[in-house]
Design a protein around this motif. Structure first.
Motif, PDB file in Angstrom:
ATOM      1  N   UNK A  21       0.826  -1.203   0.000  1.00  0.00           N
ATOM      2  CA  UNK A  21       0.000   0.000   0.000  1.00  0.00           C
ATOM      3  C   UNK A  21       0.856   1.247   0.000  1.00  0.00           C
ATOM      4  N   UNK A  22       1.966   1.213   0.796  1.00  0.00           N
ATOM      5  CA  UNK A  22       2.865   2.363   0.848  1.00  0.00           C
ATOM      6  C   UNK A  22       3.521   2.585  -0.508  1.00  0.00           C
ATOM      7  N   UNK A  23       3.891   1.459  -1.153  1.00  0.00           N
ATOM      8  CA  UNK A  23       4.543   1.574  -2.449  1.00  0.00           C
ATOM      9  C   UNK A  23       3.580   2.086  -3.523  1.00  0.00           C
ATOM     10  N   UNK A  24       2.299   1.795  -3.341  1.00  0.00           N
ATOM     11  CA  UNK A  24       1.322   2.229  -4.332  1.00  0.00           C
ATOM     12  C   UNK A  24       1.063   3.731  -4.286  1.00  0.00           C
ATOM     13  N   UNK A  25       1.411   4.377  -3.170  1.00  0.00           N
ATOM     14  CA  UNK A  25       1.230   5.823  -3.069  1.00  0.00           C
ATOM     15  C   UNK A  25       2.132   6.546  -4.058  1.00  0.00           C
ATOM     16  N   UNK A  26       1.602   7.586  -4.657  1.00  0.00           N
ATOM     17  CA  UNK A  26       2.430   8.443  -5.502  1.00  0.00           C
ATOM     18  C   UNK A  26       3.092   9.476  -4.603  1.00  0.00           C
ATOM     19  N   UNK A  51      -3.185  21.308  -1.339  1.00  0.00           N
ATOM     20  CA  UNK A  51      -4.355  21.002  -2.176  1.00  0.00           C
ATOM     21  C   UNK A  51      -4.224  19.619  -2.815  1.00  0.00           C
ATOM     22  N   UNK A  52      -2.992  19.240  -3.181  1.00  0.00           N
ATOM     23  CA  UNK A  52      -2.743  17.896  -3.721  1.00  0.00           C
ATOM     24  C   UNK A  52      -3.087  16.851  -2.671  1.00  0.00           C
ATOM     25  N   UNK A  53      -2.648  17.082  -1.451  1.00  0.00           N
ATOM     26  CA  UNK A  53      -2.958  16.136  -0.372  1.00  0.00           C
ATOM     27  C   UNK A  53      -4.464  16.015  -0.154  1.00  0.00           C
ATOM     28  N   UNK A  54      -5.131  17.141  -0.138  1.00  0.00           N
ATOM     29  CA  UNK A  54      -6.577  17.132   0.109  1.00  0.00           C
ATOM     30  C   UNK A  54      -7.322  16.444  -1.023  1.00  0.00           C
ATOM     31  N   UNK A  55      -6.882  16.695  -2.264  1.00  0.00           N
ATOM     32  CA  UNK A  55      -7.573  16.147  -3.436  1.00  0.00           C
ATOM     33  C   UNK A  55      -7.418  14.634  -3.537  1.00  0.00           C
ATOM     34  N   UNK A  56      -6.202  14.127  -3.290  1.00  0.00           N
ATOM     35  CA  UNK A  56      -5.918  12.706  -3.519  1.00  0.00           C
ATOM     36  C   UNK A  56      -5.969  11.862  -2.249  1.00  0.00           C
ATOM     37  N   UNK A  57      -5.950  12.513  -1.096  1.00  0.00           N
ATOM     38  CA  UNK A  57      -6.028  11.752   0.150  1.00  0.00           C
ATOM     39  C   UNK A  57      -4.892  10.768   0.305  1.00  0.00           C
ATOM     40  N   UNK A  58      -5.231   9.534   0.691  1.00  0.00           N
ATOM     41  CA  UNK A  58      -4.217   8.519   0.978  1.00  0.00           C
ATOM     42  C   UNK A  58      -3.511   7.994  -0.265  1.00  0.00           C
ATOM     43  N   UNK A  59      -3.952   8.412  -1.448  1.00  0.00           N
ATOM     44  CA  UNK A  59      -3.306   7.934  -2.677  1.00  0.00           C
ATOM     45  C   UNK A  59      -1.966   8.622  -2.927  1.00  0.00           C
ATOM     46  N   UNK A 263      -0.030  15.785 -11.028  1.00  0.00           N
ATOM     47  CA  UNK A 263       0.030  14.588 -10.191  1.00  0.00           C
ATOM     48  C   UNK A 263      -0.878  13.503 -10.761  1.00  0.00           C
ATOM     49  N   UNK A 264      -2.055  13.892 -11.189  1.00  0.00           N
ATOM     50  CA  UNK A 264      -2.991  12.947 -11.793  1.00  0.00           C
ATOM     51  C   UNK A 264      -2.382  12.301 -13.035  1.00  0.00           C
ATOM     52  N   UNK A 265      -1.674  13.095 -13.825  1.00  0.00           N
ATOM     53  CA  UNK A 265      -1.052  12.562 -15.046  1.00  0.00           C
ATOM     54  C   UNK A 265      -0.003  11.504 -14.718  1.00  0.00           C
ATOM     55  N   UNK A 266       0.771  11.725 -13.647  1.00  0.00           N
ATOM     56  CA  UNK A 266       1.747  10.715 -13.225  1.00  0.00           C
ATOM     57  C   UNK A 266       1.027   9.450 -12.776  1.00  0.00           C
ATOM     58  N   UNK A 267      -0.046   9.607 -12.028  1.00  0.00           N
ATOM     59  CA  UNK A 267      -0.800   8.454 -11.540  1.00  0.00           C
ATOM     60  C   UNK A 267      -1.437   7.673 -12.690  1.00  0.00           C
ATOM     61  N   UNK A 268      -1.870   8.391 -13.719  1.00  0.00           N
ATOM     62  CA  UNK A 268      -2.521   7.754 -14.872  1.00  0.00           C
ATOM     63  C   UNK A 268      -1.529   7.182 -15.878  1.00  0.00           C
ATOM     64  N   UNK A 269      -0.266   7.582 -15.745  1.00  0.00           N
ATOM     65  CA  UNK A 269       0.728   7.172 -16.734  1.00  0.00           C
ATOM     66  C   UNK A 269       0.659   7.981 -18.012  1.00  0.00           C
ATOM     67  N   UNK A 270       0.023   9.167 -17.949  1.00  0.00           N
ATOM     68  CA  UNK A 270      -0.129  10.006 -19.146  1.00  0.00           C
ATOM     69  C   UNK A 270       0.785  11.223 -19.117  1.00  0.00           C
ATOM     70  N   UNK A 271       1.628  11.352 -18.088  1.00  0.00           N
ATOM     71  CA  UNK A 271       2.499  12.515 -17.965  1.00  0.00           C
ATOM     72  C   UNK A 271       3.437  12.596 -19.154  1.00  0.00           C
TER      73      UNK A 271
END
Length: 357
Positions: A21-26, A51-59, A263-271
């Motif tokens: 779970x820790x490794x899955x965090x961006x 704002x990034x922390x608030x938007x993505x939470x534990x992700x 950050x979303x782009x990195x998580x999606x692999x679209x960066x």
């Protein structure tokens, strides 16, 4: 024995799950040139991080290092952040450009984003805001409100971003007040409250009753408040604690939407590597509340200019304009191109003094 084995297995499985779970965090890192409590530039970048922390939470997990000097110290700090497993690193000062580029070459799997620079790499983007749009609005208010016709400007470093701001403010102050004069002090710092206060005081002693700044602390606001009869504008952040006077409005840098999107782009692999330069229209540059200390007609004109810039009906660098040496730059109705603005290294006609080399 069997029960012990079951408990051990369960604990092991739980540990592996927690580790996964820790490794899955961006992991998103931020390198700051000033302290997060500077009330200006770094404060707004850190609001974007939160704002990034608030938007993505534990992700996501965010980390930051504040007050990192530009140069070799920055390269060490960026390298350390990459070694600690950051997936995405934002470096938030112009002087971090070369260090970021160097570290990006050593960590091809990490994504880097550099604020206000111009060099990119396959894993390094650049982003900035069109602060000069906000300077135009400030210049209009300043030109209308000065009684001494002397406007002081605290400049940080002689880079295109700062020179654009000086030119934009001057053009718009001069258009509404032909008698206006700019006095510029180069502080050679982004954040040094003592230096900034001294610069503001020196400008006030030279007759300035309006102070503009491209430095990050609220010290010029405090110096103006102490002097009395001087108006100021918040830089990078609202600095609203000094409203309605001396601070009559501000330029606010809103980085949160950009930080969330990247950050979303990195998580999606679209960066992918991009060069972003946004202004008032997309909301990266905001105009802080214009206080009641500004006459109603001036406030109305300033807001109309803001709306015209946002709609694309008006460009702050629209001719006729000449360079300081009297040579022609922009013809009547012609707007400056981005390439010229990005590399701006000259004053417009009417500004006195030389740009430091």
């Amino acid at each position: 024995m069997k029960l012990t084995n079951l408990l051990t297995g369960a604990a092991l499985a739980l540990g592996l799950a927690t580790s996964a779970g820790a490794q899955d965090k961006t992991k998103v890192g931020f390198i700051y040139v000033g302290p997060i409590g500077d009330g200006g530039w770094t404060y707004e970048h850190d609001k974007g991080r939160l704002a990034v922390e608030q938007h993505f939470g534990d992700a996501v997990e965010t980390v930051y290092q504040e007050s990192v000097p530009e140069g070799a110290d920055a390269e060490r700090a960026i390298t350390q952040m990459a070694l600690q497993g950051a997936d995405l690193i934002f470096t938030t000062s112009f002087g971090y450009m070369e260090p970021t580029l160097s570290v990006a070459g050593k960590f091809p799997d990490v994504k880097f984003e550099h604020a206000t620079g111009y060099k990119t790499a396959p894993n390094m983007s650049v982003y900035s805001a069109r602060f000069y749009e906000g300077r135009a609005v400030q210049g209009h208010i300043a030109g209308k409100m000065t009684k001494s016709n002397v406007i002081g400007y605290i400049a940080s470093f002689p880079i295109p971003e700062v020179i654009r701001g000086i030119n934009s403010a001057y053009i718009h102050a001069k258009r509404v007040n032909p008698d206006v004069e700019f006095k510029i002090i180069w502080a050679y710092t982004w954040f040094d409250p003592a230096k900034e206060a001294d610069a503001a005081t020196a400008l006030i002693e030279q007759g300035a009753d309006v102070i503009l700044q491209h430095t990050d602390s609220t010290a010029p606001q405090a110096a103006a408040e102490k002097a009395g009869g001087v108006i100021t504008f918040g830089q990078a952040s609202d600095m609203g604690e000094y409203a309605p006077l001396p601070r009559v409005s501000s330029i606010i840098d809103n980085w949160a939407p950009y930080y969330i999107a990247r950050t979303q782009a990195v998580m999606d692999g679209t960066w992918e590597s991009v060069n972003t330069w946004d202004g008032i229209a997309p909301g990266m540059v905001e105009i802080g509340e214009i206080s009641d200390a500004v006459p109603a007609d001036v406030k109305s004109e300033a807001l109309a200019m803001k709306d015209a810039i946002a709609s694309g009906d008006y460009h702050p660098f629209t001719g006729p304009l000449k360079k300081q040496d009297g040579s022609d730059w922009l013809a009547d109705g012609e707007a400056a191109d981005d390439a010229t603005l990005a590399g701006m290294n000259f004053y417009v006609e009417g500004l006195e003094g030389d740009i430091p080399q």
